[in-house]
Motif scaffolding. Sequence first.
Motif, PDB file in Angstrom:
ATOM      1  N   GLY A   1      19.215   0.954   6.973  1.00 52.17           N
ATOM      2  CA  GLY A   1      17.748   1.026   6.607  1.00 52.17           C
ATOM      3  C   GLY A   1      17.660   0.616   5.295  1.00 52.17           C
ATOM      4  O   GLY A   1      18.772   0.886   4.454  1.00 52.17           O
ATOM      5  N   THR A   2      16.593   0.138   4.670  1.00 51.27           N
ATOM      6  CA  THR A   2      16.038   0.122   3.181  1.00 51.27           C
ATOM      7  C   THR A   2      14.968   1.240   2.976  1.00 51.27           C
ATOM      8  O   THR A   2      13.873   1.151   3.784  1.00 51.27           O
ATOM      9  CB  THR A   2      15.521  -1.077   2.971  1.00 51.27           C
ATOM     10  OG1 THR A   2      16.766  -2.132   3.071  1.00 51.27           O
ATOM     11  CG2 THR A   2      15.142  -1.241   1.471  1.00 51.27           C
ATOM     12  N   ARG A   3      15.208   2.288   2.197  1.00 52.85           N
ATOM     13  CA  ARG A   3      14.287   3.108   1.858  1.00 52.85           C
ATOM     14  C   ARG A   3      13.251   2.412   0.865  1.00 52.85           C
ATOM     15  O   ARG A   3      13.413   2.357  -0.490  1.00 52.85           O
ATOM     16  CB  ARG A   3      14.593   4.450   1.328  1.00 52.85           C
ATOM     17  CG  ARG A   3      13.749   5.241   0.857  1.00 52.85           C
ATOM     18  CD  ARG A   3      12.948   6.144   2.013  1.00 52.85           C
ATOM     19  NE  ARG A   3      13.918   6.858   2.970  1.00 52.85           N
ATOM     20  CZ  ARG A   3      13.498   7.477   4.135  1.00 52.85           C
ATOM     21  NH1 ARG A   3      12.182   7.240   4.397  1.00 52.85           N
ATOM     22  NH2 ARG A   3      14.450   8.233   4.780  1.00 52.85           N
ATOM     23  N   LEU A   4      11.953   2.335   1.423  1.00 52.92           N
ATOM     24  CA  LEU A   4      10.997   1.627   0.192  1.00 52.92           C
ATOM     25  C   LEU A   4      10.004   2.795  -0.050  1.00 52.92           C
ATOM     26  O   LEU A   4       9.341   3.694   0.841  1.00 52.92           O
ATOM     27  CB  LEU A   4      10.210   0.548   1.085  1.00 52.92           C
ATOM     28  CG  LEU A   4       8.999   0.064   0.410  1.00 52.92           C
ATOM     29  CD1 LEU A   4       9.208  -0.751  -1.029  1.00 52.92           C
ATOM     30  CD2 LEU A   4       8.270  -1.102   1.178  1.00 52.92           C
ATOM     31  N   THR A   5       9.725   2.962  -1.324  1.00 52.75           N
ATOM     32  CA  THR A   5       8.906   3.823  -1.948  1.00 52.75           C
ATOM     33  C   THR A   5       7.832   3.131  -2.488  1.00 52.75           C
ATOM     34  O   THR A   5       8.103   2.403  -3.553  1.00 52.75           O
ATOM     35  CB  THR A   5       9.497   4.861  -2.757  1.00 52.75           C
ATOM     36  OG1 THR A   5      10.295   5.497  -2.095  1.00 52.75           O
ATOM     37  CG2 THR A   5       8.553   6.072  -3.353  1.00 52.75           C
ATOM     38  N   VAL A   6       6.682   3.286  -2.334  1.00 58.08           N
ATOM     39  CA  VAL A   6       5.333   2.538  -2.873  1.00 58.08           C
ATOM     40  C   VAL A   6       4.668   3.749  -3.943  1.00 58.08           C
ATOM     41  O   VAL A   6       4.072   4.589  -3.287  1.00 58.08           O
ATOM     42  CB  VAL A   6       4.428   2.088  -1.938  1.00 58.08           C
ATOM     43  CG1 VAL A   6       3.435   1.246  -2.878  1.00 58.08           C
ATOM     44  CG2 VAL A   6       5.287   0.736  -1.131  1.00 58.08           C
ATOM     45  N   THR A   7       4.597   3.365  -5.183  1.00 61.51           N
ATOM     46  CA  THR A   7       3.849   4.332  -5.774  1.00 61.51           C
ATOM     47  C   THR A   7       2.584   3.891  -6.566  1.00 61.51           C
ATOM     48  O   THR A   7       2.161   2.549  -6.448  1.00 61.51           O
ATOM     49  CB  THR A   7       4.561   4.770  -7.162  1.00 61.51           C
ATOM     50  OG1 THR A   7       5.120   3.596  -7.776  1.00 61.51           O
ATOM     51  CG2 THR A   7       6.103   5.337  -6.706  1.00 61.51           C
TER      52      THR A   7
ATOM     53  N   LEU B   1       1.018  -1.189  -0.112  1.00 64.76           N
ATOM     54  CA  LEU B   1      -0.006  -0.155   0.008  1.00 64.76           C
ATOM     55  C   LEU B   1       0.803   1.307   0.046  1.00 64.76           C
ATOM     56  O   LEU B   1       2.174   1.174   0.335  1.00 64.76           O
ATOM     57  CB  LEU B   1      -0.887  -0.191   1.270  1.00 64.76           C
ATOM     58  CG  LEU B   1      -1.834  -1.340   1.458  1.00 64.76           C
ATOM     59  CD1 LEU B   1      -2.356  -0.994   2.968  1.00 64.76           C
ATOM     60  CD2 LEU B   1      -2.906  -1.304   0.260  1.00 64.76           C
ATOM     61  N   LEU B   2       0.186   2.397  -0.357  1.00 64.58           N
ATOM     62  CA  LEU B   2       1.275   3.541  -0.486  1.00 64.58           C
ATOM     63  C   LEU B   2       1.602   3.939   1.103  1.00 64.58           C
ATOM     64  O   LEU B   2       2.618   4.416   1.011  1.00 64.58           O
ATOM     65  CB  LEU B   2       0.268   4.597  -0.887  1.00 64.58           C
ATOM     66  CG  LEU B   2      -0.208   4.852  -2.285  1.00 64.58           C
ATOM     67  CD1 LEU B   2      -1.229   5.783  -2.535  1.00 64.58           C
ATOM     68  CD2 LEU B   2       0.881   4.603  -3.193  1.00 64.58           C
TER      69      LEU B   2
END
Lengths: 114, 116
Positions: free
Chosen positions: B110-116, B82-83
């Motif tokens: 960390g892991t930067r997760l971006t959900v589009t 989800l966003l």
Amino acid sequence: AQSVAQPEDQVNVAEGNPLTVKCTYSVSGNPYLFWYVQYPNRGLQFLLKYITGDNLVKGSYGFEAEFNKSQTSFHLKKPSALVSDSALYFCAVRDPSNTGKLIFGQGTTLQVKP
Amino acid sequence: DAGVTQSPTHLIKTRGQQVTLRCSPISGHKSVSWYQQVLGQGPQFIFQYYEKEERGRGNFPDRFSARQFPNYSSELNVNALLLGDSALYLCASSLNFYYGFSYEQYFGPGTRLTVT
């Protein structure tokens, strides 16, 4: 419910002056308290912890923290701030019902100006 | 010694997809915890694993799952993205796990997760 509050979003201090970043907590039983620092685009770095014993805890990079049971506080202090101390600081408490879980405050941005 | 390592560093996914994040603890550390840090907030606890068993779970939906391998490394899986899952996902390792005691947790980048 266990919680941590950091009442200041941002603290500004001049280089060379003492600094204090405030933290209050609410937890059942004896608190295990921690301070972490986060630099931009980095993970959290451990600074110090309080479990028991002396109310003044010394940690990394010249930081120390004062535990006050009656005020349920655990303020982070440093006698002389450096510009390089500018970062995001988090106070955390261990969840007594899940000892591997840390509950974090919302963070305080420390800005040290030359 | 190397600290906690996480991969990938950054990740962009589309809503509905699945993602796997990886973590290697500090050598000798047997416990791994996962946290989600949304921008402007403190980290929120997701899971803790010790000796390949789940020892703690935060208030996250079942779309989130994790596991720990015999070498103590760990994976975090998130399904049906989800966003709102956009965040920095932090892995922390600690030396051991013992009820009633709290070992320091050492965090990875960390892991930067971006959900589009």
